[in-house]
Design a protein around this motif. Structure first.
Motif, PDB file in Angstrom:
ATOM      1  N   LEU A 157       0.859  -1.188   0.000  1.00  0.00           N
ATOM      2  CA  LEU A 157       0.000   0.000   0.000  1.00  0.00           C
ATOM      3  C   LEU A 157       0.888   1.229   0.000  1.00  0.00           C
ATOM      4  O   LEU A 157       1.641   1.462   0.933  1.00  0.00           O
ATOM      5  CB  LEU A 157      -0.886   0.023   1.242  1.00  0.00           C
ATOM      6  N   CYS A 158       0.772   2.012  -1.037  1.00  0.00           N
ATOM      7  CA  CYS A 158       1.620   3.183  -1.165  1.00  0.00           C
ATOM      8  C   CYS A 158       1.182   4.274  -0.195  1.00  0.00           C
ATOM      9  O   CYS A 158       0.014   4.650  -0.174  1.00  0.00           O
ATOM     10  CB  CYS A 158       1.556   3.691  -2.596  1.00  0.00           C
ATOM     11  N   PRO A 159       2.103   4.767   0.633  1.00  0.00           N
ATOM     12  CA  PRO A 159       1.742   5.824   1.583  1.00  0.00           C
ATOM     13  C   PRO A 159       1.485   7.165   0.889  1.00  0.00           C
ATOM     14  O   PRO A 159       0.849   8.042   1.449  1.00  0.00           O
ATOM     15  CB  PRO A 159       2.963   5.910   2.509  1.00  0.00           C
ATOM     16  N   LYS A 160       1.972   7.308  -0.330  1.00  0.00           N
ATOM     17  CA  LYS A 160       1.822   8.580  -1.044  1.00  0.00           C
ATOM     18  C   LYS A 160       0.468   8.676  -1.747  1.00  0.00           C
ATOM     19  O   LYS A 160      -0.261   9.630  -1.595  1.00  0.00           O
ATOM     20  CB  LYS A 160       2.942   8.752  -2.076  1.00  0.00           C
ATOM     21  N   CYS A 161       0.158   7.627  -2.547  1.00  0.00           N
ATOM     22  CA  CYS A 161      -1.096   7.709  -3.300  1.00  0.00           C
ATOM     23  C   CYS A 161      -2.203   6.848  -2.686  1.00  0.00           C
ATOM     24  O   CYS A 161      -3.344   6.900  -3.127  1.00  0.00           O
ATOM     25  CB  CYS A 161      -0.872   7.350  -4.765  1.00  0.00           C
ATOM     26  N   GLY A 162      -1.846   6.049  -1.672  1.00  0.00           N
ATOM     27  CA  GLY A 162      -2.841   5.256  -0.968  1.00  0.00           C
ATOM     28  C   GLY A 162      -3.403   4.081  -1.733  1.00  0.00           C
ATOM     29  O   GLY A 162      -4.414   3.513  -1.357  1.00  0.00           O
ATOM     30  N   ILE A 188      10.330   2.471  -5.560  1.00  0.00           N
ATOM     31  CA  ILE A 188       9.344   3.438  -6.029  1.00  0.00           C
ATOM     32  C   ILE A 188       7.992   2.764  -6.252  1.00  0.00           C
ATOM     33  O   ILE A 188       7.905   1.584  -6.584  1.00  0.00           O
ATOM     34  CB  ILE A 188       9.774   4.155  -7.339  1.00  0.00           C
ATOM     35  N   CYS A 189       6.953   3.563  -6.055  1.00  0.00           N
ATOM     36  CA  CYS A 189       5.593   3.110  -6.308  1.00  0.00           C
ATOM     37  C   CYS A 189       5.387   3.083  -7.820  1.00  0.00           C
ATOM     38  O   CYS A 189       5.716   4.045  -8.505  1.00  0.00           O
ATOM     39  CB  CYS A 189       4.619   4.072  -5.650  1.00  0.00           C
ATOM     40  N   LYS A 190       4.854   1.982  -8.330  1.00  0.00           N
ATOM     41  CA  LYS A 190       4.679   1.885  -9.780  1.00  0.00           C
ATOM     42  C   LYS A 190       3.515   2.728 -10.291  1.00  0.00           C
ATOM     43  O   LYS A 190       3.376   2.940 -11.476  1.00  0.00           O
ATOM     44  CB  LYS A 190       4.476   0.416 -10.176  1.00  0.00           C
ATOM     45  N   LYS A 191       2.672   3.184  -9.363  1.00  0.00           N
ATOM     46  CA  LYS A 191       1.525   3.986  -9.799  1.00  0.00           C
ATOM     47  C   LYS A 191       1.833   5.470  -9.815  1.00  0.00           C
ATOM     48  O   LYS A 191       1.588   6.151 -10.781  1.00  0.00           O
ATOM     49  CB  LYS A 191       0.302   3.693  -8.922  1.00  0.00           C
ATOM     50  N   CYS A 192       2.362   5.988  -8.675  1.00  0.00           N
ATOM     51  CA  CYS A 192       2.598   7.430  -8.633  1.00  0.00           C
ATOM     52  C   CYS A 192       4.074   7.789  -8.800  1.00  0.00           C
ATOM     53  O   CYS A 192       4.419   8.958  -8.817  1.00  0.00           O
ATOM     54  CB  CYS A 192       2.041   8.039  -7.347  1.00  0.00           C
ATOM     55  N   LYS A 193       4.920   6.749  -8.928  1.00  0.00           N
ATOM     56  CA  LYS A 193       6.355   6.915  -9.189  1.00  0.00           C
ATOM     57  C   LYS A 193       7.115   7.631  -8.086  1.00  0.00           C
ATOM     58  O   LYS A 193       8.236   8.089  -8.325  1.00  0.00           O
ATOM     59  CB  LYS A 193       6.593   7.674 -10.529  1.00  0.00           C
TER      60      LYS A 193
END
Ligand SMILES: [Zn+2]
Length: 119
Positions: free
Chosen positions: A89-94, A111-116
């Motif tokens: 669970l990405c803390p940046k984009c949730g 890195i998060c693959k969704k929000c990079k």
């Protein structure tokens, strides 16, 4: 079909390299009886590709009385689950996402693959 042992070990080693989830990460459980729940990783076992997640996969354990006259009791503890049963669970984009790596100045970032963004 059963894979030969050397191939099993090989696959495990490949997965070992790719274990990206670490202690302290928030994860979404995607299979098993705790499916859909989110929780925090308490411990990671990269060799076994397992993680221990807070409150997930609770198992009863019988504890024997340590002294005479004391009663044995049943305690609930979390058992490790396979890392493939969760999503990061990405803390940046949730969002539940996969992790990638970025290398910069000989440092490796996840890195998060969704929000990079770096996590
Ligand atoms: Zn993200």
């Amino acid at each position: 079909m059963k894979l030969p042992r050397w191939l099993q070990n090989y696959c495990r080693n490949q997965r070992f390299i790719n274990m990206k989830i670490k202690k302290g990460d928030n994860v979404l459980v995607i299979s098993g009886k705790d499916k859909g729940r989110t929780a925090k990783v308490m411990k990671a076992f990269p060799k076994e590709m397992g993680i221990l997640v807070e409150g997930i996969n609770m198992k009863s354990k019988h504890v024997r009385a340590k002294r005479q006259g004391e009663q044995g009791q049943v305690v609930k503890i979390s058992a490790p689950i396979d890392v493939s049963d969760v999503k990061f669970l990405c803390p940046k984009c949730g969002k539940a996402t996969r992790l990638g790596y970025k290398v910069e100045e000989n440092k490796k970032f996840r890195i998060c693959k969704k929000c990079k963004s770096e996590v």
